[in-house]
Design a protein around this motif. Sequence first.
Motif: not given
Lengths: 109, 112
Positions: A36-44
């Motif tokens: 999952r990737q929230n806007s502007g963040r790294g992938l989790v």
Amino acid sequence: SQQGEEDPQALSIQEGENATMNCSYKTSINNLQWYRQNSGRGLVHLILIRSNEREKHSGRLRVTLDTSKKSSSLLITASRAADTASYFCAMNTGNQFYFGTGTSLTVIP
Amino acid sequence: NAGVTQTPKFQVLKTGQSMTLQCAQDMNHEYMSWYRQDPGMGLRLIHYSVGAGITDQGEVPNGYNVSRSTTEDFPLRLLSAAPSQTSVYFCASRKTGNGELFFGEGSRLTVL
């Protein structure tokens, strides 16, 4: 390219509904992972399914894998506004990962 | 634990300039990797390393160099930046084996 394809590209649902996204790939895999990737963040990392498994559950997530069709699906049940993000499948062939093109999920409160 | 740390978060370069994107992890992971993310393309593997002194190419290695002198650090070098290298770059690491990747927060690079 060994990139995976995901569909739909974008999905908009109401809070409480289920969201399903699909991933197709080309290469043989050791496992398939969803991120999952929230806007502007790294992938989790969300969940991993091995090539000899057909279905796996983790909380509200359900993943299926069909190696004969080279496809996987991610189901998010009882969606929440906080689930709004981009979701990527990733095919692990050992030392290399090939990511899908992503599904952008919007959950409307 | 800080996890995977990338610096800088933002960088603007002119064509032909060189720079290094830094990546450090404090989880004692043997495997480290660099990806670029472009709109509509997902993530593509640039280079990876399975341990200190060992590096290998991924899907899109041209224009990038890497080295791995310690377990903790895996810098990505652009020797002569080109506009086609405008992208968001992610570093990721994992334990030895086939488990999950841990990602940094990304470095947004613009080449003019």
